[in-house]
Design a protein around this motif. Structure first.
Motif, PDB file in Angstrom:
ATOM      1  N   LEU A   1      80.368  18.377  67.072  1.00  0.00           N
ATOM      2  CA  LEU A   1      81.226  19.273  66.299  1.00  0.00           C
ATOM      3  C   LEU A   1      81.470  18.669  64.922  1.00  0.00           C
ATOM      4  CD1 LEU A   1      82.917  21.836  66.253  1.00  0.00           C
ATOM      5  CD2 LEU A   1      84.773  20.581  67.369  1.00  0.00           C
ATOM      6  N   LYS A   2      81.003  19.386  63.877  1.00  0.00           N
ATOM      7  CA  LYS A   2      81.063  18.869  62.508  1.00  0.00           C
ATOM      8  C   LYS A   2      82.092  19.662  61.705  1.00  0.00           C
ATOM      9  CE  LYS A   2      79.605  16.697  58.739  1.00  0.00           C
ATOM     10  NZ  LYS A   2      79.797  15.248  58.511  1.00  0.00           N
TER      11      LYS A   2
ATOM     12  N   LEU B   1      75.216  26.195  65.236  1.00  0.00           N
ATOM     13  CA  LEU B   1      76.134  27.327  65.108  1.00  0.00           C
ATOM     14  C   LEU B   1      76.953  27.142  63.835  1.00  0.00           C
ATOM     15  CD1 LEU B   1      77.719  29.830  65.998  1.00  0.00           C
ATOM     16  CD2 LEU B   1      79.029  28.370  67.556  1.00  0.00           C
ATOM     17  N   ILE B   2      76.750  28.024  62.877  1.00  0.00           N
ATOM     18  CA  ILE B   2      77.472  27.974  61.604  1.00  0.00           C
ATOM     19  C   ILE B   2      78.637  28.957  61.659  1.00  0.00           C
ATOM     20  CG2 ILE B   2      77.302  28.228  59.106  1.00  0.00           C
ATOM     21  CD1 ILE B   2      75.538  26.035  60.162  1.00  0.00           C
ATOM     22  N   ILE B   3      79.860  28.440  61.584  1.00  0.00           N
ATOM     23  CA  ILE B   3      81.039  29.307  61.574  1.00  0.00           C
ATOM     24  C   ILE B   3      81.310  29.703  60.127  1.00  0.00           C
ATOM     25  CG2 ILE B   3      83.443  29.556  62.263  1.00  0.00           C
ATOM     26  CD1 ILE B   3      81.500  28.963  64.566  1.00  0.00           C
ATOM     27  N   ARG B   4      81.035  30.959  59.814  1.00  0.00           N
ATOM     28  CA  ARG B   4      81.140  31.412  58.426  1.00  0.00           C
ATOM     29  C   ARG B   4      82.519  31.956  58.084  1.00  0.00           C
ATOM     30  NH1 ARG B   4      76.290  34.916  56.473  1.00  0.00           N
ATOM     31  NH2 ARG B   4      76.729  36.291  58.207  1.00  0.00           N
ATOM     32  N   LYS B   5      83.231  32.445  59.084  1.00  0.00           N
ATOM     33  CA  LYS B   5      84.563  32.999  58.823  1.00  0.00           C
ATOM     34  C   LYS B   5      85.345  33.022  60.126  1.00  0.00           C
ATOM     35  CE  LYS B   5      82.933  37.727  59.541  1.00  0.00           C
ATOM     36  NZ  LYS B   5      82.802  39.093  58.971  1.00  0.00           N
ATOM     37  N   LYS B   6      86.646  33.144  60.004  1.00  0.00           N
ATOM     38  CA  LYS B   6      87.471  33.276  61.205  1.00  0.00           C
ATOM     39  C   LYS B   6      87.129  34.593  61.890  1.00  0.00           C
ATOM     40  CE  LYS B   6      91.378  30.754  59.182  1.00  0.00           C
ATOM     41  NZ  LYS B   6      92.799  30.825  58.785  1.00  0.00           N
ATOM     42  N   SER B   7      87.043  34.540  63.183  1.00  0.00           N
ATOM     43  CA  SER B   7      86.632  35.736  63.906  1.00  0.00           C
ATOM     44  C   SER B   7      87.296  35.787  65.272  1.00  0.00           C
ATOM     45  CB  SER B   7      85.105  35.755  64.067  1.00  0.00           C
ATOM     46  OG  SER B   7      84.714  36.811  64.899  1.00  0.00           O
ATOM     47  N   LYS B   8      87.698  36.998  65.675  1.00  0.00           N
ATOM     48  CA  LYS B   8      88.282  37.196  67.006  1.00  0.00           C
ATOM     49  C   LYS B   8      87.245  36.998  68.098  1.00  0.00           C
ATOM     50  CE  LYS B   8      91.690  40.566  65.333  1.00  0.00           C
ATOM     51  NZ  LYS B   8      92.189  41.968  65.434  1.00  0.00           N
TER      52      LYS B   8
ATOM     53  N   LEU C   1      73.702  21.016  70.774  1.00  0.00           N
ATOM     54  CA  LEU C   1      74.485  22.028  70.067  1.00  0.00           C
ATOM     55  C   LEU C   1      75.271  21.364  68.951  1.00  0.00           C
ATOM     56  CD1 LEU C   1      75.664  24.866  69.702  1.00  0.00           C
ATOM     57  CD2 LEU C   1      77.368  24.306  71.458  1.00  0.00           C
ATOM     58  N   VAL C   2      75.031  21.817  67.717  1.00  0.00           N
ATOM     59  CA  VAL C   2      75.784  21.354  66.555  1.00  0.00           C
ATOM     60  C   VAL C   2      76.602  22.534  66.045  1.00  0.00           C
ATOM     61  CG1 VAL C   2      75.662  20.418  64.214  1.00  0.00           C
ATOM     62  CG2 VAL C   2      73.985  19.695  65.938  1.00  0.00           C
ATOM     63  N   ILE C   3      77.924  22.363  65.952  1.00  0.00           N
ATOM     64  CA  ILE C   3      78.804  23.424  65.462  1.00  0.00           C
ATOM     65  C   ILE C   3      79.409  22.965  64.144  1.00  0.00           C
ATOM     66  CG2 ILE C   3      80.806  24.868  65.959  1.00  0.00           C
ATOM     67  CD1 ILE C   3      80.348  24.392  68.911  1.00  0.00           C
ATOM     68  N   VAL C   4      79.241  23.783  63.101  1.00  0.00           N
ATOM     69  CA  VAL C   4      79.705  23.429  61.753  1.00  0.00           C
ATOM     70  C   VAL C   4      80.765  24.426  61.303  1.00  0.00           C
ATOM     71  CG1 VAL C   4      79.023  23.013  59.358  1.00  0.00           C
ATOM     72  CG2 VAL C   4      77.418  22.511  61.211  1.00  0.00           C
ATOM     73  N   THR C   5      81.935  23.904  60.875  1.00  0.00           N
ATOM     74  CA  THR C   5      83.000  24.768  60.371  1.00  0.00           C
ATOM     75  C   THR C   5      83.782  24.037  59.288  1.00  0.00           C
ATOM     76  OG1 THR C   5      84.980  26.041  60.948  1.00  0.00           O
ATOM     77  CG2 THR C   5      84.611  24.008  62.165  1.00  0.00           C
TER      78      THR C   5
ATOM     79  N   ASP D   1      86.956  25.231  58.589  1.00  0.00           N
ATOM     80  CA  ASP D   1      88.322  25.697  58.823  1.00  0.00           C
ATOM     81  C   ASP D   1      88.972  24.823  59.898  1.00  0.00           C
ATOM     82  OD1 ASP D   1      90.366  28.027  58.478  1.00  0.00           O
ATOM     83  OD2 ASP D   1      90.129  27.799  60.652  1.00  0.00           O
ATOM     84  N   GLN D   2      90.125  24.215  59.579  1.00  0.00           N
ATOM     85  CA  GLN D   2      90.760  23.261  60.475  1.00  0.00           C
ATOM     86  C   GLN D   2      91.221  23.929  61.775  1.00  0.00           C
ATOM     87  OE1 GLN D   2      91.188  19.785  59.911  1.00  0.00           O
ATOM     88  NE2 GLN D   2      91.689  19.881  62.098  1.00  0.00           N
ATOM     89  N   ASN D   3      91.816  25.100  61.686  1.00  0.00           N
ATOM     90  CA  ASN D   3      92.292  25.790  62.882  1.00  0.00           C
ATOM     91  C   ASN D   3      91.127  26.152  63.807  1.00  0.00           C
ATOM     92  OD1 ASN D   3      94.971  25.671  62.039  1.00  0.00           O
ATOM     93  ND2 ASN D   3      94.841  27.648  60.961  1.00  0.00           N
ATOM     94  N   THR D   4      90.039  26.609  63.194  1.00  0.00           N
ATOM     95  CA  THR D   4      88.845  26.934  63.983  1.00  0.00           C
ATOM     96  C   THR D   4      88.309  25.691  64.674  1.00  0.00           C
ATOM     97  OG1 THR D   4      88.268  28.757  62.495  1.00  0.00           O
ATOM     98  CG2 THR D   4      86.509  27.888  63.878  1.00  0.00           C
ATOM     99  N   PHE D   5      88.308  24.595  63.945  1.00  0.00           N
ATOM    100  CA  PHE D   5      87.840  23.317  64.485  1.00  0.00           C
ATOM    101  C   PHE D   5      88.640  22.931  65.742  1.00  0.00           C
ATOM    102  CE2 PHE D   5      88.055  18.641  64.585  1.00  0.00           C
ATOM    103  CZ  PHE D   5      86.702  18.331  64.641  1.00  0.00           C
ATOM    104  N   GLU D   6      89.961  23.062  65.660  1.00  0.00           N
ATOM    105  CA  GLU D   6      90.812  22.704  66.800  1.00  0.00           C
ATOM    106  C   GLU D   6      90.603  23.667  67.973  1.00  0.00           C
ATOM    107  OE1 GLU D   6      92.480  20.005  67.005  1.00  0.00           O
ATOM    108  OE2 GLU D   6      92.087  19.400  64.926  1.00  0.00           O
TER     109      GLU D   6
END
Length: 594
Positions: free
Chosen positions: A148-149, A93-100, A119-123, A125-130
């Motif tokens: 979680l990466k 899962l690639i987090i490309r931008k902050k999203s609601k 499941l590998v999650i890549v972001t 953004d620190q807030n998104t990570f938390e």
């Protein structure tokens, strides 16, 4: 009394038939009529007391059709038996931008009916990570292995590192705009096992647009359509064997997600389309694709340039003409001097392309004014004295031609833009292209042709018939270059070498199906049939054919075509089997049709 009722029934059937033809067209009438004969047999001729029962139901709107289709799918969503293969699936899962919608996206992944996956999650953004860490901590997760990466601002995350974090035989990729259906992974695993030679998988999707749910029933893989729209979407699954072949040296993060997707396309040996909606997603814009198109064109060795379209988020790709190979323009005609004169004048005054010859084949015209007009022309005019046979007439004219390219053109067409022939030839020059069709419009500026589609019963139709010629309906397919199974012979360009290899038109198709048969033979050689919306002509709608078929019913041509091409029973690869006539949704048979 019985005899009167019988003739009353015949009169009613005739009236109903005329109404259907006027409303939906002749081919729809054949399709509908054959289904009624199959259902009712001879009872269709039996007199009845209440003839109102035979009326045609008003078609449902597409939103209602989709609701019915979706409800049936949910009823049939019993999971098939799962593979016992150890650790067959990894998901990135690639987090490309902050999203609601991020939480909704992750929850859909974690609540899959198939739960044995990595499941590998890549972001970055620190807030998104938390946020993701907190979400995961609140969930009861048994078989799912989660990694979680977090990427620091200047940290590169190499593709080789990603491979080390995954071990599945199949690796899925998605971003935060994707919301998986509960049975998604289950179906992916089974499809990958049932199709071992395929190394990339994509599915249909449901697009969330302005608080509405719009189904996107996609065509099979079409490299040319992929240049204008990422129609595969932001969810795809790749066999590990394919990942090992990809040379991807850029940092693997959100901005490069789409580029990685297209790198996968380019390296895949066989792409498999799962004809079922496996996820929902937010609307996909073409702006982001525009950024990577130059690199894609370079990889594919396509000598071309990109031009911004008049529409805000659209662009056009112009394939370069290094030279102007000779084109033989072949025009069949019969006592059609008025329209032929307009056709020729439009070519003469509205065509920038210079290297062409015009060959007119006259089907025994008898009008004095037509004969005089043909004699006055500076072009080659061939006489054809037999009964009307579209295929044979074109073959005869071909024997008198000398062009490297052949353009079969109706006499009731008019060129509307100077670059029309340049566009068609430049596309047809591509090594993998065998024939090209144009966008044809009525005098009302409504669509007459934007590619052709066949159904499993062998009937062909023109999708988007009478839509506005610039309409963006059905995800703007009217205005996107794409591969088709067939294009109309009213304006069809092909290469001489290919035409000779397939022995030209099959003359058993005298009125109908000659163009489709030609396209099928070209595709059988491995070449593509391309529709280009950048070549626009006016077409009054096969005037000569309409005259030729006043006493002709094309059942014989249809039967011959179906016997010759049994492959039609599998459906059109560029028209989703979940669709019915003219992009309606097939709610009569909405079972999974892979």
């Amino acid at each position: 009394m019985g005899e009167n009722n019988f003739f009353k029934k015949l009169a009613y059937l005739y009236k109903t038939s005329v109404e259907i033809i006027q409303e939906y067209g002749f081919l729809y009438f054949l399709r509908f009529g054959s289904s009624q004969v199959k259902q009712q047999k001879l009872d269709i001729l039996r007199p009845k007391d209440n003839y109102e029962k035979l009326t045609i139901k008003k078609p449902l709107d597409k939103k209602t059709q989709y609701k019915i289709w979706k409800a049936k799918q949910e009823e049939q969503s019993i999971s098939p038996q799962l593979s016992t293969h150890d650790n067959p699936l990894s998901v990135v899962l690639i987090i490309r931008k902050k999203s609601k919608t991020l939480v909704k996206c992750i929850e859909a992944v974690l609540t899959q009916s198939f739960s044995k996956f990595e499941l590998v999650i890549v972001t970055d953004d620190q807030n998104t990570f938390e946020t993701i860490k907190e979400l995961i901590n609140t969930k009861t997760i048994n078989d799912i292995s989660i990694n979680l990466k977090f990427l620091n601002p200047n940290e590169d995350f190499l593709f080789s590192e990603l491979l080390e974090l995954t071990s599945g035989d199949t690796v899925g990729f998605l971003d935060e705009t994707v919301f998986l259906k509960k049975n998604c992974f289950n179906q992916i695993i089974n499809e990958s096992l049932e199709n071992p030679t395929s190394d990339l998988f994509y599915s249909d999707e449901e697009i969330l647009y302005k608080n509405d749910e719009v189904p996107f029933f996609k065509p099979d893989w079409s490299p040319y359509l992929s240049l204008f729209r990422n129609y595969m979407g932001n969810l795809f699954f790749v066999k590990r064997s394919l990942l090992m072949k990809i040379e991807y040296n850029e940092s693997f993060h959100g901005e490069n997600f789409l580029w990685f997707l297209y790198q996968s396309y380019e390296n895949a040996e066989k792409i498999f389309h799962i004809r079922s909606i496996l996820y929902s997603s937010e609307e996909n814009k073409s702006v982001e694709l525009r950024k990577i198109i130059p690199k894609i064109l370079e990889i594919r060795n396509l000598n071309s340039s990109i031009q911004q379209s008049s529409k805000n988020d659209h662009y056009e790709i112009n394939f370069r003409l290094d030279k102007q190979p000779k084109v033989s323009i072949i025009i069949p005609t019969k006592d059609n001097g008025f329209l032929l004169r307009k056709c020729l004048r439009s070519i003469e005054y509205n065509t920038d392309y210079e290297n062409y010859e015009i060959i007119i084949i006259d089907n025994n015209s008898i009008k004095t004014e037509t004969k005089q007009f043909l004699k006055s022309l500076p072009y080659k005019v061939i006489s054809y004295d037999d009964n009307f046979n579209f295929s044979k007439m074109n073959n005869v004219a071909f024997s008198h031609s000398s062009g490297e390219y052949l353009l079969f053109l109706n006499d009731d067409t008019e060129a509307l833009m100077p670059q029309w022939l340049n566009e068609m030839v430049s596309v047809c020059q591509q090594k993998d292209v065998g024939a090209v069709g144009a966008k044809l419009i009525y005098r009302t500026n409504k669509i007459q042709h934007a590619g052709m589609v066949f159904l499993k019963n062998g009937f062909f139709f023109h999708p988007f018939d009478h839509e506005s010629f610039q309409s963006d309906t059905q995800f703007d397919f009217i205005n996107l270059m794409r591969e088709c199974s067939s294009v109309t012979g009213a304006c069809l360009l092909t290469k001489r070498e290919i035409f000779e290899n397939i022995s030209g038109f099959d003359e058993q198709f005298d009125v109908f199906y000659g163009d489709s048969d030609l396209c099928f033979k070209i595709r059988e050689l491995g070449f593509k049939i391309i529709y280009t919306p950048q070549a626009i002509l006016r077409h009054d709608g096969s005037t000569k054919i309409r005259q030729a078929v006043r006493l002709f019913i094309p059942v014989e041509n249809h039967d011959s075509f179906v016997k010759k091409w049994s492959v039609v029973k599998y459906g059109d690869p560029f028209y989703n089997p979940n669709l019915g006539w003219n992009y309606s949704i097939n709610i009569e048979d909405s079972e999974n049709q892979n």
